[in-house]
Design an enzyme around this catalytic site. Structure first.
Site: not given
Length: 471
Positions: A203, A233, A316
Site C-alpha cells: 500500500h 501487502d 508502514s
C-alpha cells in the site's frame, strides 16, 4: 643708638666691575670710591672701620655726575688685562642685570581635547582593569554558581540495548517518498541485499509513478518497482548504483514469544529514522486491511504479530527488530479507535501489527525472482456472509461454478459444500477471514489438518495446500 649706613664691602655677587657706567644709579646712592673695587677684590672684602653715612661720604669723593661718567665706558678697553679677567659681578642697583636668564618658551594652558582624551583613556584603562579583576574574582569566588554535571562517558551502547539495536539497523532502513496519480505519500522500507532490493508494504507503492528512496545518511536516489502483492501487502523496489548498502539480518518469526522486546524503525509523518520500542503483545492476530476497491481484490490477510511499540502513518514497511537487531516483522497496520468514537485518537494507541518475517521472506523471494507471489489455497469458495462460528464452505462458487474445485486440494481431502471448518491444526477459526489468514501463513505444499463440522458432527481431514497466483 644712632642709625648708621653699613659701609662694609658688599658680597661679591653684589659688586659691580670698575669702569661700568652708573647711569641707572638712583638718586642719593654714592658712587664707588676709587680703588675700592680693587681692594675688595684683592683683600677678600676687608671692612672699612671709619664708615660714615652715605650722605656724608658723597662730597668727600671726587666723583663726577652720572652723565660725566659716560666717557668711562669708552675708556674701559684701556684697562689692563687684569681688569679684563676679573669676573663680571652683578649690581642690584643697575637698571638691568648684566646676565639674562633664559626662562624657555612661555608655557601654554592645557587644551580641552587633551583633557577629554586623557579622561577617555583613563576610563578605558580603568574599565579594562576593573573587568579583568571582576572576572578573576568571579572565577576565584567560592560563591560561583556551577551546576553539577556528569562527566563525558563512553558513547558506546550494549548491542542488545535499544540504542545498540538502532545503531546497527538504521543504516539499512530507508524512507520512501512516492508520487502517484492520486497524490503522494511516505513510507518505510529496509535493504534486503547488496543488489539494492528493498522490502516495503504494497500500500506504500501501489499505483506509484515515481519512487524516491532516502537513506539514513540523507542520500536520495530513485527506485523502480520490482513486484508487489496486495494479498500479502508486500512489495519490492530496487535502487541501482548505490555502494555501501547494509542489508538487515532476517530473523525467524517462529521464535517470537509474547513479551519479547522489540524495536520499530520508520518515518512516521515523514519523520525519518524514528525509533520506538515496545514488546510483542500477541502473535497470530488475524488482521485484514485494504478493501478500498470494494471487490476484495485489494484486501490483505495477515497472521500478524501485535506490538505496543508506537507505529504511525509513515511507519508502514519498516522493520520490527528483536534484541539481536534481526528483523522479525514488517510493520503494516495499526488499530485506531472506532470511527464513531468522539474521543477517537488518530495516531498510535499501542495496537500495531506486523507481517511475520517468515511470510515476508517467502513473498520477497518470489517477487524478486518472478515479480509475482503465489498464494497457498485449499480450492474452495467460502460463504463470507456466514455469521456463525467457523468458516462455511459456500453452496456455489463464482459464476455458478461448484464451491469445491474439482480435483483441487479440498476435493482430494474430502471437503464438501456446506461444511464448516472450525479449526486449522488445532487452532480455532471464527470466520472466513481467519481461515484465509491461517492458510496464507503457510507455503504451497504444506500439509494441514482441518477440523470440519458436518451435520452436527466433527471430523478431521488432511489437506495439502495448492498454489494460486496472487494479484
Amino acid at each position: 643708638m644712632a642709625d648708621r649706613q653699613q659701609t662694609d664691602p658688599a658680597p661679591q655677587w653684589w659688586s659691580r666691575p670698575e669702569g661700568t657706567a652708573d647711569d641707572g644709579r638712583r638718586e642719593g646712592v654714592p658712587a664707588p670710591r676709587p680703588g675700592a673695587g680693587d681692594e675688595a677684590g684683592a683683600e677678600g672684602g676687608v671692612p672699612v672701620q671709619d664708615a660714615t653715612p652715605a650722605q656724608d661720604a658723597a662730597p668727600a669723593q671726587d666723583a663726577t655726575p652720572a652723565q660725566d661718567a659716560a666717557p668711562a665706558q669708552d675708556a674701559a678697553p684701556a684697562q689692563d688685562a687684569g681688569d679684563a679677567a676679573r669676573p663680571v659681578r652683578y649690581d642690584p642697583w643697575a637698571v638691568e642685570p648684566l646676565q639674562v636668564v633664559d626662562r624657555g618658551r612661555e608655557p601654554r594652558g592645557i587644551r580641552l581635547w587633551q583633557v577629554v582624551a586623557l579622561a577617555v583613556g583613563t576610563a578605558l584603562f580603568a574599565g579594562g582593569i576593573g573587568g579583568y579583576l571582576g572576572v578573576l574574582a568571579e572565577r576565584q569566588s567560592s560563591t560561583r554558581l556551577e551546576l553539577p554535571q556528569a562527566a563525558a562517558a563512553d558513547k558506546g551502547r550494549a548491542p542488545e540495548s535499544v540504542a545498540g539495536i538502532a545503531a546497527t539497523a538504521l543504516p539499512g532502513v530507508v524512507t520512501l517518498h512516492v508520487r502517484g496519480a492520486k497524490g503522494s505519500g511516505t513510507g518505510t522500507g529496509f535493504v534486503l541485499d547488496q543488489q539494492g532490493h528493498i522490502l516495503t508494504n504494497n500500500h506504500v507503492v501501489a499505483d506509484s509513478k515515481e519512487i524516491a528512496v532516502t537513506f539514513s545518511t540523507g542520500e536520495s536516489v530513485t527506485a523502480e518497482l520490482v513486484g508487489r502483492d496486495s494479498g500479502y501487502d508486500l512489495a519490492v523496489v530496487k535502487v541501482s548504483g548505490v555502494r555501501g548498502l547494509q542489508p538487515l539480518s532476517l530473523g525467524n518469526s517462529e521464535n517470537v514469544k509474547v513479551g519479547d522486546p522489540v524495536v520499530a524503525i520508520g518515518a512516521p509523518f515523514d519523520l525519518s529514522n524514528t525509533v520506538t520500542a515496545g514488546i510483542i503483545s500477541a502473535t497470530g492476530r488475524p488482521v485484514t486491511a485494504g478493501g478500498d476497491k470494494g471487490d476484495g481484490s485489494d484486501i490483505s490477510y495477515v497472521d500478524a504479530l501485535q506490538t505496543d511499540a508506537p507505529i504511525n502513518p509513515g511507519n508502514s514497511g519498516g522493520p520490527l527488530l528483536d534484541s539481536k537487531a534481526h528483523v522479525v516483522g514488517i510493520n503494516s497496520a495499526i488499530r485506531g479507535a472506532d470511527k464513531d468514537d468522539p474521543t477517537r485518537q488518530g495516531g498510535s494507541i499501542g495496537l500495531g501489527f506486523a507481517i511475520p518475517i517468515n511470510q515476508g521472506k517467502r513473498v520477497a523471494e518470489e517477487l524478486i525472482r518472478t515479480g509475482r507471489a503465489t498464494h497457498p489455497v485449499i480450492g474452495v469458495t467460502l460463504d463470507m456472509d456466514y455469521t456463525g462460528d467457523g468458516a462455511r464452505v459456500g453452496d456455489k462458487g463464482e459464476d455458478g461454478k461448484p464451491s469445491v474445485v474439482a480435483g483441487g486440494p479440498g476435493a482430494r481431502a474430502g471437503i464438501r459444500a456446506g461444511d464448516v471448518i472450525t479449526k486449522v491444526d488445532g487452532q480455532r477459526v471464527r470466520g472466513g477471514d481467519e481461515l484465509i489468514i491461517k492458510i496464507r501463513a503457510h507455503r504451497p505444499g504444506d500439509p494441514l489438518t482441518l477440523t470440519v463440522l458436518r451435520d452436527g458432527r466433527e471430523s478431521t481431514l488432511k489437506v495439502v495446500l495448492g498454489s494460486a497466483n496472487g494479484s
